[in-house]
Design an enzyme around this catalytic site. Sequence first.
Site, PDB file in Angstrom:
ATOM      1  N   ASP A 291       4.210 105.202  -4.035  1.00 24.32           N
ATOM      2  CA  ASP A 291       2.850 104.699  -4.101  1.00 24.32           C
ATOM      3  C   ASP A 291       2.886 103.349  -4.836  1.00 24.32           C
ATOM      4  OD1 ASP A 291       0.050 104.466  -3.954  1.00 24.32           O
ATOM      5  OD2 ASP A 291      -0.229 106.610  -4.258  1.00 24.32           O
TER       6      ASP A 291
ATOM      7  N   GLU B 215     -10.117 106.741  -6.018  1.00 23.77           N
ATOM      8  CA  GLU B 215      -9.076 107.117  -6.978  1.00 23.77           C
ATOM      9  C   GLU B 215      -9.645 107.406  -8.368  1.00 23.77           C
ATOM     10  OE1 GLU B 215      -5.170 105.328  -6.386  1.00 23.77           O
ATOM     11  OE2 GLU B 215      -5.957 104.197  -4.700  1.00 23.77           O
TER      12      GLU B 215
END
Length: 624
Positions: free
Chosen positions: A311, A516
């Site tokens: 990521d 997020e």
Amino acid sequence: MGTCETQSLGVLLLLSWAITIQARSSLYITYKDPSQPVNIRVKELYKLMTLEEKIGQMTQIERTVATPQVLQDYFIGSILSGGGSAPAPNATAQAWIDMVTNFQKASLSTRLGIPMIYGIDAVHGNNNAYGATVFPHNIGLGATRDPYLVKRIGAATALETRATGIPYAFAPCIAVCRDPRWGRCYESYSEDHSVVQAMTDSVLGLQGDIPGDYPRNFPYVAGKNNVAACAKHYVGDGGTQKGINENNTIIDYEGLLSIHMPPFVDSIAKGVASVMVSYSSWNGKKMHANRHLIIGYLKEKLGFKGFVISDWQGIDRITYPPGENYTYSVQASINAGLDMVMVPYNYTGFFSAVKSLVNANVIPMKRIRDAVKRILRVKFIMGLFENPLPDPSLANQLGSQEHRDLAREAVRKSLVLLKNGKPGSQPLLPLQKNAPKILVAGTHADNLGFQCGGWTINWQGSSGQTTAGTTILQGIKSTVDPSTQVVFSENPDANFVRSQGFSYAIVVVGEAPYAETFGDNLNLTIPAPGPSIIQTVCGAVKCVVVLISGRPLVVEPYVPAMDALVAAWLPGSEGQGVADVLFGDFGFTGKLPRTWFKTVAQLPMNIGDTNYDPLFPFGFGLTT
Ligand SMILES: *[C@@H]1O[C@H](CO)[C@@H](O)[C@H](O)[C@H]1NC(C)=O
Ligand SMILES: *[C@@H]1O[C@H](CO)[C@@H](O)[C@H](O)[C@H]1NC(C)=O
Ligand SMILES: *[C@@H]1O[C@H](CO)[C@@H](O)[C@H](O)[C@H]1NC(C)=O
Ligand SMILES: *[C@@H]1O[C@H](CO)[C@@H](O)[C@H](O)[C@H]1NC(C)=O
Ligand SMILES: *[C@@H]1O[C@H](CO)[C@@H](O)[C@H](O)[C@H]1NC(C)=O
């Protein structure tokens, strides 16, 4: 023609034939020959590569630091757009294509001419691109229980991504969200792994259907109308304590394998080209450094043959503070089995760290070979060497009417009817189309950005007309009888509502966009002024409340005042789909993909738990 002439012609022909053969043999390069098997092409190309070229393949950088010079100097294997990163505000498909073309030409001009692969978070359509069709977020798709719909959305998203010249999508998110306090819960199809597993048909839409005789667990991308997909985030991203993003998933091995792993098994069986590792930890160990689960389980046990990607700055976060000991981060992540690293800015630091660790034998060459071969394998399989450049003829796929119709269908099927009629009274839905005068209220009724949620044009999403689409209010106006007067008031006062003679009201409220960590939330209340709008309007006239949210919210205190309640999740750009069902052109069919709790004190609470006492259980949904 005389004999002599015939002879000299023959000599000439022979000569030119010999020259052709000569030229062919000196120009023939095995890895460039599409008729060669992929494994031969990978092997032959790998043999020709320097260490620098190998490290370059493992490096993914953000478009803002990518220049033709950088791509050439560092042999960069991949570029990405971070959330909201576009070549220009409101960039056209052509502007995206021009950008990708420009980068790709630089990559092709390197010694070996290995094409770079450009990736983007196309998580509900090609959502970074202005004018793209914005599909409902995954939680809404989970409510449809319709894998074939999700597959078609995958195929449409592939076309819209290719429309911008991009061959790689960081999707689908196959998290099994076990706690709605997590800010990414809307990226999860369901709390139930079997629903998520069914929805991995998204991979078949994005990449194309695997041929019947295809080797098991090999990546598959059908061609230039499809994209390489990415199953994320491996593994346990949706299981963190209190739903804290990137935090710790505390669960035994059996629980990890039975709840969070199954969607990965399915994605791999469906040929997914890549897997993204989760920021989160499992029982205190960072997934980005978990060799047992990446090499041992994903690659060896499951036999995954695509590539594993980190990521964003994911390896930096192995240490605290992030990047504190970058050399260690590189060592731990590459040796754990990471193949491509989303660096995404400090490519010089990454390059020199990998190089010195290889030279010091801390990272074995065997690991580099595995990483590079996996990346090349995907590039060959998807035809990137044959078709490295964007196809401008696909530009008109961006936001096409066909895709908008598909998104509208998805919205209709995603709506979950939670209440319809107060006890002892008639159902309010479907709404009457020919009422003389109706009220539409609420912060989310006429706000395209709000109904799209996060990961729309910007990483965090935003308010207002941020892209092309239809708001819920616009949908209502185009559905009612021409004689019906539609009055819109975002936050009306009670006297006004009472005095206008409205037949009924549609109240649309919910969460503001987030993505997020910014979406982590421990109270899960409907943000103000949502609750007061509900109370004011529903206290004065018959009302249906349409809740726009990335997850169940605290509604129990307000439900008695409502005549009807609809969970619409984050429907995206086609607000008309909401009106289609409210007014009965289509029935309600959606089922809760999550347990609807009464109070946050009950969390986490999932189907199958002991002491399961929800407001609305998993799978609930009234029909009309
Ligand atoms: C989880 O979150 C807590 C509170 O913010 C933090 O102290 C802890 O370091 C986090 N754990 C991990 C593994 O990220
Ligand atoms: C970085 O981590 C490695 C491995 O744990 C350790 O040996 C080294 O001392 C660390 N370096 C720094 C500067 O902390
Ligand atoms: C890039 O990474 C290297 C290695 O960790 C570090 O020394 C350097 O300061 C970093 N550069 C920037 C601009 O962050
Ligand atoms: C982008 O488009 C929106 C309308 O959808 C407009 O309001 C905005 O000004 C545009 N931005 C730029 C930089 O062109
Ligand atoms: C609920 O939590 C969110 C996110 O932390 C916060 O912004 C909001 O103010 C909280 N609301 C209430 C009513 O406490």
